[in-house]
Design a protein around this motif. Structure first.
Motif, PDB file in Angstrom:
ATOM      1  N   ALA A 162      21.865  66.129  78.241  1.00 18.42           N
ATOM      2  CA  ALA A 162      21.299  67.153  77.355  1.00 18.42           C
ATOM      3  C   ALA A 162      19.799  67.280  77.588  1.00 18.42           C
ATOM      4  CB  ALA A 162      21.594  66.815  75.895  1.00 18.42           C
ATOM      5  N   GLY A 163      19.131  66.159  77.831  1.00 17.75           N
ATOM      6  CA  GLY A 163      17.699  66.199  78.133  1.00 17.75           C
ATOM      7  C   GLY A 163      17.411  66.915  79.440  1.00 17.75           C
ATOM      8  N   VAL A 164      18.262  66.696  80.451  1.00 17.55           N
ATOM      9  CA  VAL A 164      18.099  67.391  81.740  1.00 17.55           C
ATOM     10  C   VAL A 164      18.269  68.893  81.549  1.00 17.55           C
ATOM     11  CG1 VAL A 164      19.084  67.671  84.053  1.00 17.55           C
ATOM     12  CG2 VAL A 164      18.855  65.384  83.077  1.00 17.55           C
ATOM     13  N   LEU A 165      19.253  69.276  80.742  1.00 17.97           N
ATOM     14  CA  LEU A 165      19.482  70.703  80.483  1.00 17.97           C
ATOM     15  C   LEU A 165      18.306  71.324  79.735  1.00 17.97           C
ATOM     16  CD1 LEU A 165      23.256  70.587  79.430  1.00 17.97           C
ATOM     17  CD2 LEU A 165      22.327  71.528  81.551  1.00 17.97           C
ATOM     18  N   ALA A 166      17.745  70.587  78.793  1.00 18.74           N
ATOM     19  CA  ALA A 166      16.599  71.103  78.041  1.00 18.74           C
ATOM     20  C   ALA A 166      15.406  71.331  78.974  1.00 18.74           C
ATOM     21  CB  ALA A 166      16.228  70.135  76.917  1.00 18.74           C
ATOM     22  N   ASP A 167      15.182  70.417  79.917  1.00 19.04           N
ATOM     23  CA  ASP A 167      14.093  70.585  80.888  1.00 19.04           C
ATOM     24  C   ASP A 167      14.346  71.811  81.774  1.00 19.04           C
ATOM     25  OD1 ASP A 167      12.817  68.356  79.923  1.00 19.04           O
ATOM     26  OD2 ASP A 167      13.574  66.997  81.484  1.00 19.04           O
ATOM     27  N   PHE A 168      15.590  71.991  82.184  1.00 18.51           N
ATOM     28  CA  PHE A 168      15.934  73.131  83.030  1.00 18.51           C
ATOM     29  C   PHE A 168      15.724  74.445  82.267  1.00 18.51           C
ATOM     30  CE2 PHE A 168      19.076  75.929  85.217  1.00 18.51           C
ATOM     31  CZ  PHE A 168      18.538  75.857  86.493  1.00 18.51           C
ATOM     32  N   LYS A 169      16.072  74.447  81.010  1.00 16.41           N
ATOM     33  CA  LYS A 169      15.843  75.629  80.171  1.00 16.41           C
ATOM     34  C   LYS A 169      14.349  75.983  80.131  1.00 16.41           C
ATOM     35  CE  LYS A 169      16.127  77.128  75.340  1.00 16.41           C
ATOM     36  NZ  LYS A 169      16.526  76.741  73.964  1.00 16.41           N
ATOM     37  N   ASP A 170      13.512  74.955  79.994  1.00 15.84           N
ATOM     38  CA  ASP A 170      12.057  75.196  79.975  1.00 15.84           C
ATOM     39  C   ASP A 170      11.588  75.826  81.292  1.00 15.84           C
ATOM     40  OD1 ASP A 170      11.913  74.118  77.450  1.00 15.84           O
ATOM     41  OD2 ASP A 170      11.254  72.134  78.125  1.00 15.84           O
ATOM     42  N   LYS A 171      12.160  75.385  82.410  1.00 17.46           N
ATOM     43  CA  LYS A 171      11.767  75.939  83.708  1.00 17.46           C
ATOM     44  C   LYS A 171      12.183  77.402  83.830  1.00 17.46           C
ATOM     45  CE  LYS A 171      11.872  71.490  86.111  1.00 17.46           C
ATOM     46  NZ  LYS A 171      12.563  70.632  87.097  1.00 17.46           N
ATOM     47  N   LEU A 172      13.348  77.727  83.299  1.00 17.71           N
ATOM     48  CA  LEU A 172      13.790  79.124  83.316  1.00 17.71           C
ATOM     49  C   LEU A 172      12.851  79.998  82.495  1.00 17.71           C
ATOM     50  CD1 LEU A 172      17.661  78.685  82.879  1.00 17.71           C
ATOM     51  CD2 LEU A 172      16.485  79.485  84.945  1.00 17.71           C
ATOM     52  N   GLU A 173      12.457  79.508  81.339  1.00 12.64           N
ATOM     53  CA  GLU A 173      11.540  80.274  80.488  1.00 12.64           C
ATOM     54  C   GLU A 173      10.206  80.500  81.193  1.00 12.64           C
ATOM     55  OE1 GLU A 173      11.579  77.797  77.027  1.00 12.64           O
ATOM     56  OE2 GLU A 173      13.153  78.976  76.037  1.00 12.64           O
ATOM     57  N   ALA A 174       9.721  79.469  81.892  1.00 12.76           N
ATOM     58  CA  ALA A 174       8.452  79.610  82.630  1.00 12.76           C
ATOM     59  C   ALA A 174       8.590  80.611  83.768  1.00 12.76           C
ATOM     60  CB  ALA A 174       8.024  78.242  83.172  1.00 12.76           C
ATOM     61  N   ALA A 175       9.730  80.594  84.464  1.00 13.77           N
ATOM     62  CA  ALA A 175       9.944  81.527  85.576  1.00 13.77           C
ATOM     63  C   ALA A 175       9.991  82.965  85.077  1.00 13.77           C
ATOM     64  CB  ALA A 175      11.234  81.169  86.304  1.00 13.77           C
ATOM     65  N   LEU A 176      10.599  83.168  83.909  1.00 14.27           N
ATOM     66  CA  LEU A 176      10.647  84.517  83.338  1.00 14.27           C
ATOM     67  C   LEU A 176       9.243  84.997  82.969  1.00 14.27           C
ATOM     68  CD1 LEU A 176      13.831  84.399  81.069  1.00 14.27           C
ATOM     69  CD2 LEU A 176      13.493  85.750  83.137  1.00 14.27           C
ATOM     70  N   THR A 177       8.446  84.091  82.426  1.00 19.29           N
ATOM     71  CA  THR A 177       7.067  84.437  82.070  1.00 19.29           C
ATOM     72  C   THR A 177       6.274  84.863  83.306  1.00 19.29           C
ATOM     73  OG1 THR A 177       7.097  82.883  80.211  1.00 19.29           O
ATOM     74  CG2 THR A 177       4.946  83.573  81.011  1.00 19.29           C
ATOM     75  N   ASP A 178       6.598  84.233  84.443  1.00 15.96           N
ATOM     76  CA  ASP A 178       5.898  84.548  85.692  1.00 15.96           C
ATOM     77  C   ASP A 178       6.481  85.777  86.391  1.00 15.96           C
ATOM     78  OD1 ASP A 178       4.263  82.388  85.289  1.00 15.96           O
ATOM     79  OD2 ASP A 178       5.409  81.027  86.567  1.00 15.96           O
ATOM     80  N   GLY A 179       7.518  86.380  85.808  1.00 15.77           N
ATOM     81  CA  GLY A 179       8.097  87.599  86.377  1.00 15.77           C
ATOM     82  C   GLY A 179       8.964  87.374  87.594  1.00 15.77           C
ATOM     83  N   GLU A 180       9.545  86.193  87.734  1.00 15.87           N
ATOM     84  CA  GLU A 180      10.373  85.901  88.901  1.00 15.87           C
ATOM     85  C   GLU A 180      11.756  86.544  88.779  1.00 15.87           C
ATOM     86  OE1 GLU A 180      10.557  81.790  89.938  1.00 15.87           O
ATOM     87  OE2 GLU A 180       8.443  81.421  89.513  1.00 15.87           O
ATOM     88  N   ALA A 181      12.439  86.693  89.921  1.00 19.98           N
ATOM     89  CA  ALA A 181      13.804  87.225  89.938  1.00 19.98           C
ATOM     90  C   ALA A 181      14.474  86.831  91.246  1.00 19.98           C
ATOM     91  CB  ALA A 181      13.804  88.739  89.788  1.00 19.98           C
ATOM     92  N   ALA A 182      15.776  86.546  91.175  1.00 19.35           N
ATOM     93  CA  ALA A 182      16.538  86.179  92.366  1.00 19.35           C
ATOM     94  C   ALA A 182      17.303  87.362  92.935  1.00 19.35           C
ATOM     95  CB  ALA A 182      17.508  85.045  92.036  1.00 19.35           C
ATOM     96  N   PHE A 183      17.479  88.425  92.140  1.00 16.97           N
ATOM     97  CA  PHE A 183      18.210  89.611  92.570  1.00 16.97           C
ATOM     98  C   PHE A 183      17.406  90.846  92.190  1.00 16.97           C
ATOM     99  CE2 PHE A 183      21.525  86.492  92.531  1.00 16.97           C
ATOM    100  CZ  PHE A 183      22.496  86.940  93.435  1.00 16.97           C
ATOM    101  N   PRO A 184      17.520  91.918  92.963  1.00 16.53           N
ATOM    102  CA  PRO A 184      16.832  93.166  92.594  1.00 16.53           C
ATOM    103  C   PRO A 184      17.408  93.748  91.304  1.00 16.53           C
ATOM    104  CG  PRO A 184      18.304  93.523  94.462  1.00 16.53           C
ATOM    105  CD  PRO A 184      18.254  92.040  94.237  1.00 16.53           C
ATOM    106  N   ASP A 185      16.585  94.464  90.566  1.00 17.42           N
ATOM    107  CA  ASP A 185      17.015  95.021  89.281  1.00 17.42           C
ATOM    108  C   ASP A 185      18.197  95.965  89.417  1.00 17.42           C
ATOM    109  OD1 ASP A 185      14.995  93.605  88.105  1.00 17.42           O
ATOM    110  OD2 ASP A 185      13.628  95.311  87.884  1.00 17.42           O
ATOM    111  N   GLN A 186      18.337  96.620  90.571  1.00 21.98           N
ATOM    112  CA  GLN A 186      19.403  97.599  90.733  1.00 21.98           C
ATOM    113  C   GLN A 186      20.740  96.991  91.141  1.00 21.98           C
ATOM    114  OE1 GLN A 186      16.652  97.365  92.537  1.00 21.98           O
ATOM    115  NE2 GLN A 186      16.985  97.803  94.725  1.00 21.98           N
ATOM    116  N   ALA A 187      20.809  95.675  91.348  1.00 23.38           N
ATOM    117  CA  ALA A 187      22.077  95.035  91.706  1.00 23.38           C
ATOM    118  C   ALA A 187      23.091  95.225  90.584  1.00 23.38           C
ATOM    119  CB  ALA A 187      21.863  93.547  91.975  1.00 23.38           C
TER     120      ALA A 187
END
Length: 379
Positions: free
Chosen positions: A210-235
């Motif tokens: 659960a702690g590992v998942l919580a850390d991963f969640k924090d990384k996702l939130e940071a990536a969203l703040t930085d405007g990252e994306a793995a797929f184009p918006d039109q996919a």
């Protein structure tokens, strides 16, 4: 591009096997399970280690067909093939098994597996209506007795409540991760998210996970703040529903993303279907478990309006533009439900359904690719 790495969730099965070997030497029991209707909280409260045994690969099927009919669900044949040939290290490590009566094919397979290891067969009602709750609760009482007898440990209310709280936390974290990863900006592929979602099945220390998942969640939130994306918006944003999918049986998921789409939601029992169902943490824990697990909207239930409602919820939550319904050959319940799903999607959401019936082999890969590409072009 996304900087998110799923390295913490990869190859967990290998580490899990090593941990199992160490714990078995101290007397811990390993319990093989075949379905999400088997309550992992109850297994863990008995001091045992649950491990999923559903076969997801083609390799053992030819051997299984020496005993089972060829016109049977590949999941059943793969599961039995691994067990009968001793080619699955998790089956070999299992001291006892839990089966369930979700379909006729699996019921008869469990008669064969009972010859190999001690097995408790959970008799599941064919409806999740309230009047069936008492019978299902009684099944959990009998399962508890079976586990206590096999493990030599009593399932206390305190242990059960602790396991319920931990699993509820993990479910919330996994759903949060799915919503973050597959929001307006997509940070993971569908196959990567599947790896993250499956990870809890290969970890003994669930609180640490659960702690590992919580850390991963924090990384996702940071990536969203930085405007990252793995797929184009039109996919094209696809919801994959239907029979269970996992590593080895993920060809449809792979083909969607190779064809330019992105699977933002996987509504099946090994991914998101059950994550929103929490166990009540106040009151009788066994009764709360019974109520939660009987609420799973599996196609073995009749009627199964809950699946249609859940898919509608996911369509809004994940901004879905298309739905692919995957049915394994000879899975009659999901095959029949495709009719209701097609009708529901068109009426409630104006979406067309692509229904795919296949098995674990790769022989129809290019045919499926052509159908999927044509479907994505319509979106």
């Amino acid at each position: 591009m996304s900087s998110i790495s799923i390295a913490p969730f990869e190859r967990l099965n290998e580490r899990f096997l090593l941990d199992i070997e160490s714990l078995k030497k101290t007397g811990s029991k390993v319990v093989g399970i075949y379905c999400t209707f088997a309550p992992s909280e109850l297994v863990r409260a008995a001091g045992a280690i649950p491990v999923g045994l559903c076969g997801k690969k083609q390799d053992p099927i030819p051997e299984a067909e020496k005993v089972l009919p060829s016109n049977l669900c590949p999941l059943i044949k793969s599961s039995y093939g691994y067990a009968s040939t001793d080619t699955c290290p998790f089956f070999e490590a299992s001291d006892l098994l839990i089966g369930e009566t979700t379909c006729d094919g699996k019921k008869k397979m469990f008669e064969l597996l009972r010859r190999l290891k001690p097995l408790y067969l959970m008799h599941l009602p064919y409806s999740s209506e309230e009047e069936h709750l008492a019978a299902w609760s009684n099944e959990l009482v009998k399962l508890r007795s079976f586990l206590e007898e096999q493990t030599g440990r009593r399932v206390t209310e305190e242990n059960l409540q602790r396991q319920i709280a931990v699993q509820n936390r993990i479910r919330r974290l996994l759903m949060d991760i799915a919503e973050l990863a597959m929001g307006q900006k997509v940070l993971l592929s569908g196959r990567e998210l599947m790896t993250v979602l499956e990870s809890r099945s290969f970890v003994i220390d669930q609180e640490a996970h659960a702690g590992v998942l919580a850390d991963f969640k924090d990384k996702l939130e940071a990536a969203l703040t930085d405007g990252e994306a793995a797929f184009p918006d039109q996919a094209p944003r696809i919801l994959l529903t239907g029979c269970p999918v996992g590593k080895g049986s993920d060809k449809v998921l792979r083909l969607v993303e190779e064809s330019g789409g992105v699977v933002v939601c996987q509504e099946n029992c090994t991914t998101l279907k059950t994550l929103g169902l929490m166990v009540e943490e106040n009151g009788d824990p066994l009764h709360a478990l019974s109520r939660r697990y009987l609420s799973i909207p599996c196609s073995c239930m009749t009627p199964n309006q809950g699946r249609l409602e859940l898919i509608s919820e996911f369509i809004g939550k994940f901004r879905v533009q298309g739905v692919i319904d995957l049915t394994w050959h000879c899975c009659h319940t999901y095959n029949v439900e495709s009719y209701f799903l097609r009708e529901h999607l068109l009426k409630e959401h104006g979406l067309r359904l692509l229904q795919v019936e296949t098995d674990y082999s790769q022989g129809d890969t290019e045919q499926l690719r052509a159908r999927i590409e044509a479907y994505l072009e319509l979106i």
